[in-house]
Design a protein around this motif. Structure first.
Motif, PDB file in Angstrom:
ATOM      1  N   THR A 196      16.678  44.380 -35.875  1.00 39.29           N
ATOM      2  CA  THR A 196      15.299  44.077 -35.512  1.00 39.29           C
ATOM      3  C   THR A 196      15.217  43.600 -34.068  1.00 39.29           C
ATOM      4  O   THR A 196      16.073  42.863 -33.606  1.00 39.29           O
ATOM      5  CB  THR A 196      14.739  43.007 -36.464  1.00 39.29           C
TER       6      THR A 196
ATOM      7  N   LEU B  26       4.032  37.916 -36.197  1.00 35.21           N
ATOM      8  CA  LEU B  26       4.046  39.318 -36.603  1.00 35.21           C
ATOM      9  C   LEU B  26       2.787  39.980 -36.053  1.00 35.21           C
ATOM     10  O   LEU B  26       1.681  39.482 -36.233  1.00 35.21           O
ATOM     11  CB  LEU B  26       4.082  39.444 -38.129  1.00 35.21           C
TER      12      LEU B  26
ATOM     13  N   VAL C 256       8.066  44.704 -35.433  1.00 35.07           N
ATOM     14  CA  VAL C 256       8.371  45.388 -36.686  1.00 35.07           C
ATOM     15  C   VAL C 256       8.437  46.900 -36.479  1.00 35.07           C
ATOM     16  O   VAL C 256       9.322  47.571 -37.023  1.00 35.07           O
ATOM     17  CB  VAL C 256       7.321  45.027 -37.768  1.00 35.07           C
TER      18      VAL C 256
ATOM     19  N   GLU D 259       4.477  46.534 -45.448  1.00 34.40           N
ATOM     20  CA  GLU D 259       4.375  45.081 -45.411  1.00 34.40           C
ATOM     21  C   GLU D 259       5.679  44.436 -45.870  1.00 34.40           C
ATOM     22  O   GLU D 259       6.057  43.369 -45.394  1.00 34.40           O
ATOM     23  CB  GLU D 259       3.216  44.592 -46.295  1.00 34.40           C
TER      24      GLU D 259
ATOM     25  N   SER E  69       7.844  44.093 -42.918  1.00 35.65           N
ATOM     26  CA  SER E  69       7.395  42.963 -42.090  1.00 35.65           C
ATOM     27  C   SER E  69       7.877  41.649 -42.687  1.00 35.65           C
ATOM     28  O   SER E  69       8.344  40.758 -41.969  1.00 35.65           O
ATOM     29  CB  SER E  69       5.872  42.933 -41.985  1.00 35.65           C
TER      30      SER E  69
ATOM     31  N   ASP F 152      11.521  41.182 -42.067  1.00 37.98           N
ATOM     32  CA  ASP F 152      11.738  40.768 -40.678  1.00 37.98           C
ATOM     33  C   ASP F 152      11.388  39.296 -40.474  1.00 37.98           C
ATOM     34  O   ASP F 152      12.071  38.577 -39.726  1.00 37.98           O
ATOM     35  CB  ASP F 152      10.925  41.624 -39.717  1.00 37.98           C
TER      36      ASP F 152
ATOM     37  N   GLY G 216       0.531  35.817 -38.518  1.00 32.86           N
ATOM     38  CA  GLY G 216       0.433  37.268 -38.569  1.00 32.86           C
ATOM     39  C   GLY G 216      -0.947  37.686 -38.105  1.00 32.86           C
ATOM     40  O   GLY G 216      -1.959  37.172 -38.572  1.00 32.86           O
TER      41      GLY G 216
ATOM     42  N   GLY H 186      -0.093  42.335 -39.432  1.00 37.16           N
ATOM     43  CA  GLY H 186       1.001  41.376 -39.611  1.00 37.16           C
ATOM     44  C   GLY H 186       0.629  40.223 -40.508  1.00 37.16           C
ATOM     45  O   GLY H 186       1.499  39.515 -40.992  1.00 37.16           O
TER      46      GLY H 186
END
Length: 181
Positions: A76, A96, A126, A146, A149, A152, A175, A179
């Motif tokens: 990542t 995010l 992401v 998702e 995400s 991550d 987010g 995100g």
């Protein structure tokens, strides 16, 4: 009468939401970070520059795939913003991005501003780690899920917790749009 019942039902929810926001602000606060919440946002040009970092995550398509040994590791990509004074462990924020990806006017600006206030920020890209899955806007939203995400975000939390400059017990997640899902 109906409107009055709606408002009466809404007030406790708003109170809870406000309490959560205040609680998060206070839990992130230390001496310098708490004072920073009452000051105007710093100019991002005055804040520390971010540094490119990488750590292993995974790419589970759905939540059922989390922890599946068949799901390969995904290196990542992220940008880490550290405050100038890290003489003691500082709180951190993981960010995010939305469906448009990491934006200099949003995530990168906020990262520098948080660092200027004494809070580390980790901006996770992401989509960047999964460019081989999709390049177009609609394809990214279908093929980068998702769950990826979320994987991550947890990998970012582990990354931050392993750093001596970061207080792993005081990490928040923000987010934006996609995100935030």
């Amino acid at each position: 009468m109906r409107r009055l019942r709606f408002v009466a039902a809404l007030v406790p929810r708003l109170s809870i939401a406000l309490g959560l926001v205040v609680g998060i602000a206070l839990s992130l606060g230390g001496t310098s970070a708490h004072a920073g919440f009452t000051d105007p946002w710093p100019d991002p040009a005055q804040g520390p520059a971010g540094i490119a970092v990488s750590f292993d995550s995974s790419s589970p398509f759905s939540l059922r795939d989390v922890g599946d040994p068949e799901v390969p590791l995904t290196p990542t990509q992220a940008t880490l913003f550290l405050p100038e004074d890290v003489s003691a462990p500082v709180p951190a924020v993981i960010m995010l991005h939305g469906a448009g990806g990491v934006l200099s006017s949003r995530e990168m600006t906020y990262g520098a501003q948080y660092a200027a206030m004494g809070i580390a920020a980790l901006v996770i890209d992401v989509f960047g780690a999964r460019r081989d899955r999709a390049t177009g806007f609609a394809q990214r939203l279908i093929r980068v899920t998702e769950a990826m995400s979320l994987a991550d975000a947890y990998a970012g939390l582990a990354y931050l917790a392993a750093r001596l400059e970061i207080d792993g017990r005081r990490v928040a997640l923000i987010g934006f749009s996609y995100g935030g899902m």
